[in-house]
Design an enzyme around this catalytic site. Structure first.
Site, PDB file in Angstrom:
ATOM      1  N   CYS A 148      30.556 -64.656  -9.532  1.00 53.69           N
ATOM      2  CA  CYS A 148      29.934 -63.572 -10.298  1.00 53.69           C
ATOM      3  C   CYS A 148      30.933 -63.199 -11.394  1.00 53.69           C
ATOM      4  O   CYS A 148      31.881 -63.952 -11.646  1.00 53.69           O
ATOM      5  CB  CYS A 148      29.527 -62.397  -9.401  1.00 53.69           C
ATOM      6  SG  CYS A 148      30.873 -61.488  -8.634  1.00 53.69           S
ATOM      7  N   HIS A 153      45.212 -71.295   5.783  1.00 59.07           N
ATOM      8  CA  HIS A 153      45.388 -70.217   6.759  1.00 59.07           C
ATOM      9  C   HIS A 153      44.082 -69.604   7.246  1.00 59.07           C
ATOM     10  O   HIS A 153      43.999 -69.165   8.388  1.00 59.07           O
ATOM     11  CB  HIS A 153      46.244 -69.079   6.166  1.00 59.07           C
ATOM     12  CG  HIS A 153      47.712 -69.383   6.180  1.00 59.07           C
ATOM     13  ND1 HIS A 153      48.672 -68.452   5.816  1.00 59.07           N
ATOM     14  CD2 HIS A 153      48.389 -70.519   6.502  1.00 59.07           C
ATOM     15  CE1 HIS A 153      49.873 -68.989   5.929  1.00 59.07           C
ATOM     16  NE2 HIS A 153      49.736 -70.243   6.324  1.00 59.07           N
TER      17      HIS A 153
END
Ligand code: RB5
Length: 143
Positions: free
Chosen positions: A67, A100
């Site tokens: 966006c 991670h």
């Protein structure tokens, strides 16, 4: 067969989506374009829902949402528990989102991140595995 990557944006991310679709093809992936299809104003939560439905159905393995800032669409995407959407701004954040956090959706801001940085984020996001180990428990606690 090429891995299918879903990609969607609102009007604020439309131009970058067009560029990243080409980049996906260049990298050997098959883009699955969920819209929007032009610069007319639309609501970013609708495209996060489309992404959530597409990944739930198994029609693509991972996704890219864009966006204007990347903020609204990442908030919307993370309302769905099977989505781990990471708003990334550079190589390191895109790398860590996978290594991670095992993120399955890369979020970018079409008005905040230039095309070359966005392409680099895309490449490292799609090319990095999840480290697992101690991060596995943490990701599992996300629900
Ligand atoms: C649309 O003008 C803009 O608000 C949207 O693209 C996004 O930046 C929201 O977080």
């Amino acid at each position: 067969m090429a891995e299918k990557i879903a990609i969607a944006s609102d009007h604020g991310g439309f131009d970058l989506k067009t560029q990243l679709k080409q980049e996906l093809e260049r990298l050997g992936f098959e883009p699955l374009d969920l819209g929007t299809d032009g610069p007319a104003s639309v609501d970013y939560p609708d495209f996060a829902v489309k992404m959530a439905q597409t990944l739930k159905a198994g029609d693509a393995t991972r996704g890219v949402l864009i966006c204007g800032s990347g903020i609204g669409i990442s908030i919307a995407a993370n309302r769905h528990t099977h989505i781990r959407a990471a708003l990334c701004h550079d190589h390191l954040t895109a790398y860590l989102a996978r290594w991670h956090n095992n993120a399955n959706v890369l979020c970018l801001g079409g008005r905040t991140t230039g095309p070359d940085v966005a392409k680099d984020c895309l490449q490292v996001f799609l090319g990095t595995d999840f480290e697992g180990g101690r991060h596995q428990n943490r990701v599992a606690k996300l629900g």
